[in-house]
Scaffold this motif. Structure first.
Motif, PDB file in Angstrom:
ATOM      1  N   ALA A 133       0.475  27.351   4.533  1.00 11.14           N
ATOM      2  CA  ALA A 133      -0.573  28.367   4.554  1.00 11.14           C
ATOM      3  C   ALA A 133       0.064  29.746   4.426  1.00 11.14           C
ATOM      4  O   ALA A 133       1.065  30.043   5.057  1.00 11.14           O
ATOM      5  CB  ALA A 133      -1.361  28.285   5.843  1.00 11.14           C
ATOM      6  N   ARG A 134      -0.515  30.552   3.570  1.00 12.90           N
ATOM      7  CA  ARG A 134      -0.079  31.940   3.421  1.00 12.90           C
ATOM      8  C   ARG A 134      -1.303  32.820   3.562  1.00 12.90           C
ATOM      9  O   ARG A 134      -2.313  32.593   2.913  1.00 12.90           O
ATOM     10  CB  ARG A 134       0.542  32.160   2.041  1.00 12.90           C
ATOM     11  N   GLU A 135      -1.217  33.825   4.419  1.00 11.12           N
ATOM     12  CA  GLU A 135      -2.334  34.745   4.578  1.00 11.12           C
ATOM     13  C   GLU A 135      -1.977  36.062   3.898  1.00 11.12           C
ATOM     14  O   GLU A 135      -0.910  36.616   4.123  1.00 11.12           O
ATOM     15  CB  GLU A 135      -2.607  34.984   6.068  1.00 11.12           C
ATOM     16  N   HIS A 136      -2.868  36.514   3.040  1.00 12.50           N
ATOM     17  CA  HIS A 136      -2.641  37.794   2.370  1.00 12.50           C
ATOM     18  C   HIS A 136      -3.680  38.789   2.867  1.00 12.50           C
ATOM     19  O   HIS A 136      -4.871  38.523   2.782  1.00 12.50           O
ATOM     20  CB  HIS A 136      -2.786  37.649   0.857  1.00 12.50           C
ATOM     21  N   VAL A 137      -3.222  39.912   3.397  1.00  8.03           N
ATOM     22  CA  VAL A 137      -4.142  40.962   3.836  1.00  8.03           C
ATOM     23  C   VAL A 137      -3.957  42.153   2.909  1.00  8.03           C
ATOM     24  O   VAL A 137      -2.837  42.579   2.659  1.00  8.03           O
ATOM     25  CB  VAL A 137      -3.864  41.395   5.290  1.00  8.03           C
ATOM     26  N   GLU A 138      -5.071  42.642   2.369  1.00  8.70           N
ATOM     27  CA  GLU A 138      -4.982  43.779   1.461  1.00  8.70           C
ATOM     28  C   GLU A 138      -5.802  44.912   2.067  1.00  8.70           C
ATOM     29  O   GLU A 138      -7.028  44.856   2.069  1.00  8.70           O
ATOM     30  CB  GLU A 138      -5.530  43.355   0.105  1.00  8.70           C
ATOM     31  N   MET A 139      -5.117  45.878   2.625  1.00 10.39           N
ATOM     32  CA  MET A 139      -5.807  46.987   3.274  1.00 10.39           C
ATOM     33  C   MET A 139      -5.826  48.180   2.341  1.00 10.39           C
ATOM     34  O   MET A 139      -4.790  48.618   1.859  1.00 10.39           O
ATOM     35  CB  MET A 139      -5.090  47.380   4.573  1.00 10.39           C
ATOM     36  N   PRO A 140      -7.039  48.730   2.066  1.00 11.19           N
ATOM     37  CA  PRO A 140      -7.057  49.942   1.238  1.00 11.19           C
ATOM     38  C   PRO A 140      -6.519  51.134   2.025  1.00 11.19           C
ATOM     39  O   PRO A 140      -6.536  51.145   3.256  1.00 11.19           O
ATOM     40  CB  PRO A 140      -8.537  50.106   0.907  1.00 11.19           C
ATOM     41  N   GLU A 141      -6.024  52.118   1.287  1.00 13.27           N
ATOM     42  CA  GLU A 141      -5.527  53.342   1.907  1.00 13.27           C
ATOM     43  C   GLU A 141      -6.683  54.070   2.605  1.00 13.27           C
ATOM     44  O   GLU A 141      -7.847  53.915   2.202  1.00 13.27           O
ATOM     45  CB  GLU A 141      -4.960  54.266   0.828  1.00 13.27           C
ATOM     46  N   PRO A 142      -6.408  54.894   3.620  1.00 18.49           N
ATOM     47  CA  PRO A 142      -7.488  55.695   4.199  1.00 18.49           C
ATOM     48  C   PRO A 142      -8.101  56.584   3.134  1.00 18.49           C
ATOM     49  O   PRO A 142      -7.393  57.161   2.322  1.00 18.49           O
ATOM     50  CB  PRO A 142      -6.761  56.542   5.270  1.00 18.49           C
ATOM     51  N   GLY A 143      -9.425  56.626   3.106  1.00 18.21           N
ATOM     52  CA  GLY A 143     -10.096  57.424   2.094  1.00 18.21           C
ATOM     53  C   GLY A 143     -10.490  56.626   0.883  1.00 18.21           C
ATOM     54  O   GLY A 143     -11.310  57.046   0.083  1.00 18.21           O
ATOM     55  N   ASP A 144      -9.927  55.431   0.747  1.00 21.80           N
ATOM     56  CA  ASP A 144     -10.263  54.558  -0.368  1.00 21.80           C
ATOM     57  C   ASP A 144     -11.481  53.739   0.023  1.00 21.80           C
ATOM     58  O   ASP A 144     -11.578  53.263   1.149  1.00 21.80           O
ATOM     59  CB  ASP A 144      -9.063  53.635  -0.639  1.00 21.80           C
ATOM     60  N   PHE A 145     -12.433  53.564  -0.911  1.00 24.23           N
ATOM     61  CA  PHE A 145     -13.671  52.888  -0.538  1.00 24.23           C
ATOM     62  C   PHE A 145     -13.664  51.408  -0.856  1.00 24.23           C
ATOM     63  O   PHE A 145     -14.665  50.727  -0.684  1.00 24.23           O
ATOM     64  CB  PHE A 145     -14.866  53.555  -1.241  1.00 24.23           C
ATOM     65  N   ARG A 146     -12.550  50.923  -1.363  1.00 22.78           N
ATOM     66  CA  ARG A 146     -12.513  49.482  -1.646  1.00 22.78           C
ATOM     67  C   ARG A 146     -12.611  48.698  -0.344  1.00 22.78           C
ATOM     68  O   ARG A 146     -12.138  49.157   0.705  1.00 22.78           O
ATOM     69  CB  ARG A 146     -11.206  49.118  -2.342  1.00 22.78           C
ATOM     70  N   PRO A 147     -13.210  47.517  -0.373  1.00 20.57           N
ATOM     71  CA  PRO A 147     -13.209  46.704   0.851  1.00 20.57           C
ATOM     72  C   PRO A 147     -11.824  46.136   1.105  1.00 20.57           C
ATOM     73  O   PRO A 147     -11.055  45.899   0.169  1.00 20.57           O
ATOM     74  CB  PRO A 147     -14.212  45.599   0.534  1.00 20.57           C
ATOM     75  N   ALA A 148     -11.528  45.926   2.376  1.00 20.54           N
ATOM     76  CA  ALA A 148     -10.283  45.230   2.703  1.00 20.54           C
ATOM     77  C   ALA A 148     -10.459  43.750   2.367  1.00 20.54           C
ATOM     78  O   ALA A 148     -11.555  43.203   2.482  1.00 20.54           O
ATOM     79  CB  ALA A 148      -9.974  45.391   4.185  1.00 20.54           C
ATOM     80  N   ARG A 149      -9.395  43.116   1.929  1.00 23.34           N
ATOM     81  CA  ARG A 149      -9.498  41.698   1.563  1.00 23.34           C
ATOM     82  C   ARG A 149      -8.519  40.883   2.393  1.00 23.34           C
ATOM     83  O   ARG A 149      -7.426  41.334   2.709  1.00 23.34           O
ATOM     84  CB  ARG A 149      -9.186  41.508   0.087  1.00 23.34           C
ATOM     85  N   PHE A 150      -8.957  39.691   2.706  1.00 20.60           N
ATOM     86  CA  PHE A 150      -8.110  38.778   3.478  1.00 20.60           C
ATOM     87  C   PHE A 150      -8.198  37.420   2.804  1.00 20.60           C
ATOM     88  O   PHE A 150      -9.286  36.863   2.668  1.00 20.60           O
ATOM     89  CB  PHE A 150      -8.612  38.702   4.919  1.00 20.60           C
ATOM     90  N   GLU A 151      -7.078  36.928   2.343  1.00 23.48           N
ATOM     91  CA  GLU A 151      -7.115  35.642   1.626  1.00 23.48           C
ATOM     92  C   GLU A 151      -6.184  34.654   2.296  1.00 23.48           C
ATOM     93  O   GLU A 151      -5.106  35.014   2.778  1.00 23.48           O
ATOM     94  CB  GLU A 151      -6.659  35.842   0.174  1.00 23.48           C
ATOM     95  N   VAL A 152      -6.618  33.408   2.322  1.00 27.68           N
ATOM     96  CA  VAL A 152      -5.787  32.346   2.872  1.00 27.68           C
ATOM     97  C   VAL A 152      -5.563  31.316   1.778  1.00 27.68           C
ATOM     98  O   VAL A 152      -6.482  30.945   1.059  1.00 27.68           O
ATOM     99  CB  VAL A 152      -6.470  31.668   4.073  1.00 27.68           C
ATOM    100  N   GLU A 153      -4.333  30.899   1.686  1.00 23.64           N
ATOM    101  CA  GLU A 153      -3.977  29.930   0.646  1.00 23.64           C
ATOM    102  C   GLU A 153      -3.424  28.697   1.350  1.00 23.64           C
ATOM    103  O   GLU A 153      -2.519  28.797   2.184  1.00 23.64           O
ATOM    104  CB  GLU A 153      -2.917  30.594  -0.238  1.00 23.64           C
ATOM    105  N   ILE A 154      -3.985  27.545   1.043  1.00 23.63           N
ATOM    106  CA  ILE A 154      -3.579  26.324   1.728  1.00 23.63           C
ATOM    107  C   ILE A 154      -3.263  25.255   0.691  1.00 23.63           C
ATOM    108  O   ILE A 154      -3.982  25.108  -0.293  1.00 23.63           O
ATOM    109  CB  ILE A 154      -4.699  25.830   2.657  1.00 23.63           C
ATOM    110  N   LYS A 155      -2.180  24.548   0.936  1.00 25.53           N
ATOM    111  CA  LYS A 155      -1.822  23.479  -0.009  1.00 25.53           C
ATOM    112  C   LYS A 155      -1.699  22.160   0.738  1.00 25.53           C
ATOM    113  O   LYS A 155      -1.314  22.118   1.895  1.00 25.53           O
ATOM    114  CB  LYS A 155      -0.477  23.798  -0.665  1.00 25.53           C
TER     115      LYS A 155
END
Lengths: 675, 221
Positions: free
Chosen positions: A601-623
């Motif tokens: 399992a690998r968890e990827h967290v993608e946090m936008p910079e402060p001031g950026d309006f993109r949503p934060a993303r959290f992905e989990v990859e399982i094999k």
């Protein structure tokens, strides 16, 4: 009169084949009739087999029909083991067929399902009564191909064709292994009838080879780790009543093949093989439930639970083999009875759960648990029945799953009586694996039931869902009733199983009823009343009494003043249903613990910079590790081999002649050296 | 008067067939190959005639006559004609590794003897030795087919393989005559077909070296 029994069973099977023809000719309008008649035929098979077992399963009934190979004929036989599996096939088959009457109207292309459903049932029944290798393999292949066609019924959904491809490849490999296994068992000049194989049993490494091939062949069909990877792809891809059959019954037919070879045809199995089988079972149980916990598709989750339960059954079989090799026959009978009892139980509750998942799918067109929720209000009957199945599969009393797993643990707790030192260490390890997987299974079904049926709907489909028709509720109710019945009176199943244990383990089930009169049907007492005993009825009475008292006490003592307050109001008044716990968040602690190794399992967290309006993303990859470690290398090997063997297609005539000459010389040298 | 010598003389003829097989493997000139083949067929004819006398089985005389007329005379003469018409009589085949091929041939003879002698302990000496020699001739014919690149030599290899078959057939008592007849007939048909093919191949490719055919297929090899 007894022969009549086998003939009647065969007549029911023949009726199923005739129904397939009717379905082919009449098409979808005959759906109701075909499903109804299939249910009747399956129920007849189950009833006849139960009758045979209840009568004590005297001498095996045998019949040779002049079909198939000219010098062999089609050998058919009904003994206690066959009868037990016929009960499983018939009972769950009948429930799935009745369910099909209602569910068939909701399938997209009923003509793709209808003809193959009765054939599938007939083939499974025939595998179980086949008494020669040819008939067995023919029925086995028919079963595989029919179920493959059924998997392909939803061929327009993405992923189904790939699932079907993986399935047919694995099924072919399994059949090839079984074919070789029977070849080894028959010997160079032996006959392919099971009776002749029993008379001339293989010894030494040949017996080991036969066991290994049977484990590969039947194990791949049953879904033993690491040959399980096709199962969570193929079982959920089929229509739900077929999924119920594939998971609940077809895997059991595979277990039948395993038991037939290991306990009957090979005869003497060394304790080393018993240990290996047991360990395989334990690992399958644990990995199956861990993978199930990670799933967010309801049917895939159920399919992975099949891997877990097959693991429990196989661990019981391995334990029985070890006890048998050590000469502890009553304990072998105990372990075997536990495993075979679990076969029936898993068929019942897995059938129930898959049919329940089918109801959810019909009502919402959704299998993704993270888009469901709150269904308990809109589908109360389905929710209650699904809950029964969840409790049963989580091995909680007073349902049947508890009874058989309790018996398995009784056998494991007596593992210290085994004289072999490695087993003294291994048996507790397997016990630990099974205990862990039982607890994780309960966690998994808290998640499955909670996310699907409780809380608030996470999608419009889940909000608008309504209860399905009674034709799709009653089969579930029947299965749930059987789950409760076998949980409350497990002694009935154990009594039906006693001829099987006597025939295959060499001793009857060790019931100890001395000292307690009239307790034979009420209490399940293996070995020693001072040590352990279980009565489903008493537990049921206790649970019912305590619950009733609790409800009464709450109503009497608690304040009944009505209060209304906003729900989910933890500082966020108009909460979206998306803020609820999802299936992934429920499983996250376990993913953290086991994840990095078992699931990659690998968890990827993608946090936008402060001031950026993109949503934060959290992905989990399982094999699934089986893909990376077993299937991918095999696939690479096959690709490599086919690339290089391809050159054989483009050789010159002289090269072809040289190869043939070389082959001739090699063969002549072998003859010269050996002969 | 020759009754005491029947084994030795049968052995002599069969062994000459084998020796000539080795000659075929060694010979590089096409005319030389044809001459050795004719000699081999002659030896087969003698062996058949001797077996007819020794076994008192007159039908084998017919076999001997067929071998003599067709294989020792008609086929070599026809091939001679073909080679002349195709203007390849001066060609010397480039056969690589003749010595290795001969050594391999010796190994094949040893294999045949090892194979046949232990398996036929119940048969008479005549049959046993004869079968071993016949199997060796057969394998050497196959070896010639795969070690040569000229189509004529390959066909001669095939025909010498067939000599081995005849040799085996005449050594076994009671082999039905029709078998030998059909084998002889099939050889004749094969000869006609091959002869036609030579001309066709030559017409298209200007050579009888099958190596060029392989290149022409347009595929890797």
């Amino acid at each position: 009169m007894i022969d009549l029994l086998l003939v009647s069973i065969l007549a029911s099977v023949l009726a199923l084949v005739a129904l397939a023809l009717i379905a082919l000719l009449a098409g979808p309008p005959a759906g109701g009739f075909v499903y109804g008649a299939s249910a009747a035929a399956s129920a007849a098979v189950a009833a006849l087999a139960t009758l045979y077992l209840a009568a004590g399963a005297g001498t095996p009934l045998a019949l040779v029909l002049p079909l198939g190979l000219p010098w062999l004929g089609a050998h058919l036989a009904l003994d206690a083991l066959s009868a037990w599996f016929l009960v499983v096939v018939g009972t769950v088959g009948a429930a799935a067929a009745v369910y099909g009457v209602g569910y068939g109207r909701h399938t997209d292309e009923p003509a793709r399902v209808l003809p193959f459903f009765p054939i599938f049932l007939a083939a499974m029944a025939l595998v179980v009564v086949a008494a020669d290798a040819f008939t067995f393999l023919l029925s086995w292949e028919t079963m595989s191909v029919a179920s493959w066609m059924l998997v392909l019924a939803n061929h327009r959904e993405p992923g189904t064709t790939r699932a079907a491809l993986v399935y047919i490849v694995m099924a072919s490999l399994g059949t090839a292994a079984l074919l070789l296994c029977f070849g080894v068992l028959a010997g160079f000049d032996g006959s392919y009838a099971f009776a002749d194989m029993r008379a001339d049993r293989p010894e030494g490494w040949l017996a080991g080879l036969a066991i290994a091939l049977a484990l590969a062949g039947a194990g791949s069909k049953a879904g033993l780790v690491p040959l399980h990877a096709w199962l969570p792809l193929a079982h959920p891809a089929a229509p739900s009543h077929v999924s119920a059959l594939m998971s609940g019954v077809m895997t059991k037919v595979a277990i039948y093949g395993l038991v037939r070879v290991l306990f009957d045809l090979v005869g003497e199995v060394g304790w080393g093989w018993g240990a290996a089988v047991m360990l395989l079972g334990g690992i399958s149980a644990l990995l199956g439930v861990l993978y199930a916990l990670m799933q967010h598709d309801l049917k895939v989750l159920l399919a992975y639970h099949t891997v877990e339960n097959i693991g429990i059954i196989v661990a019981g079989l391995g334990l029985a083999l070890s006890f048998k090799a050590a000469g502890l026959l009553p304990l072998a009978a105990l372990a075997l009875t536990a495993a075979l009892f679990h076969v029936l139980n898993h068929g019942l509750f897995k059938g129930l759960l898959f049919l329940g998942a089918g109801n959810v799918h019909v009502a919402t067109h959704e299998r993704e648990m993270d888009d469901l929720g709150g269904l308990v209000h809109r589908m109360p009957a389905t929710a209650a029945l699904f809950l029964v199945g969840s409790i049963a599969i989580s091995a909680l009393p007073p349902f049947n799953g508890f009874a058989s797993e309790w018996l398995t643990f009784q056998a494991i707790l007596n593992g210290d009586r085994l004289p072999m030192w490695p087993l003294k260490f291994l048996v507790p390890v397997v016990g630990g694996l099974l205990a862990l997987s039982a607890a994780l299974a309960a966690a998994c079904f808290v998640k499955a039931f909670g996310v699907t049926f409780l809380g608030r709907g996470r999608s419009g489909a889940a909000m608008r869902a309504g209860e399905v028709g009674p034709a799709m509720v009653w089969p579930l109710a029947a299965l749930a009733g059987l789950c409760l019945a076998f949980g409350v009176v497990p002694t009935a199943a154990v009594a039906l199983l006693s001829p099987v244990a006597a025939a295959l383990a060499g001793a009857p089930f060790p019931t100890a009823t001395d000292g307690i009169s009239a307790a034979e049907w009420l209490f399940l007492i293996p070995l020693d009343p001072g040590r352990s005993s279980y009565s489903g009825l008493v537990v049921l009475a206790l649970v019912a009494g305590v619950s009733y008292a609790g409800v009464l006490a709450i109503h009497r003592l608690a304040s009944n003043r009505l209060r209304r307050a906003p729900a989910w109001d933890c500082g966020f008044p108009d909460a979206s249903p998306r803020t609820q716990y999802t299936s992934s968040s429920f499983a996250q602690p376990i993913r953290r613990i086991f994840g990095s190794f078992v699931f990659r399992a690998r968890e990827h967290v993608e946090m936008p910079e402060p001031g950026d309006f993109r949503p934060a993303r959290f992905e989990v990859e399982i094999k699934d590790l089986a893909w990376a470690w077993l299937y991918a290398p095999v696939e690479r090997l096959i690709a490599f081999a086919s690339l290089h063997l391809n050159q054989l297609q483009h050789m010159t005539i002289r090269r072809y002649l040289s190869w043939m000459f070389g082959a001739l010389i090699v063969l002549l040298s072998v003859v010269a050296l050996v002969g | 008067m020759l009754r005491g010598l029947e084994f030795d003389i049968a052995h002599l003829f069969s062994s000459s067939v084998l020796i000539l097989s080795f000659g075929l493997l060694y010979q590089r000139r096409l005319f030389g190959v044809l001459q050795i083949y004719a000699l081999q067929a002659l030896a087969v004819a003698c062996a058949a005639a001797w077996q007819a006398y020794a076994q008192a089985y007159p039908q084998l005389y017919v076999t001997a006559a067929i071998a003599l007329v067709f294989k020792a005379i008609v086929i070599p003469v026809a091939f001679h004609h073909i080679v002349l018409r195709l203007h390849i009589h001066r060609e010397i085949e480039t056969v690589v590794g003749v010595n290795m091929t001969l050594l391999f041939g010796v190994a094949l003879v040893a294999l045949s003897i090892l194979l046949v002698l232990p398996m036929t302990t119940t048969s008479g000496n005549l049959t046993r030795e004869n079968l071993a020699l016949a199997l060796s001739v057969l394998l050497l014919g196959l070896l010639m087919m795969i070690s040569r690149r000229n189509a004529v030599s390959q066909v001669i290899g095939f025909l010498s393989l067939e000599n081995g078959l005849i040799l085996a057939a005449i050594g076994v008592k009671g082999m039905p005559f029709v078998v030998e007849m059909s084998v002889a007939f099939s050889v004749l048909v094969a000869f006609i077909v091959f002869g036609m093919f030579f001309f066709r191949i030559r017409e298209r490719f200007d050579t009888l070296d099958v190596h060029y055919l392989e290149a022409f297929r347009g595929e890797r090899h």
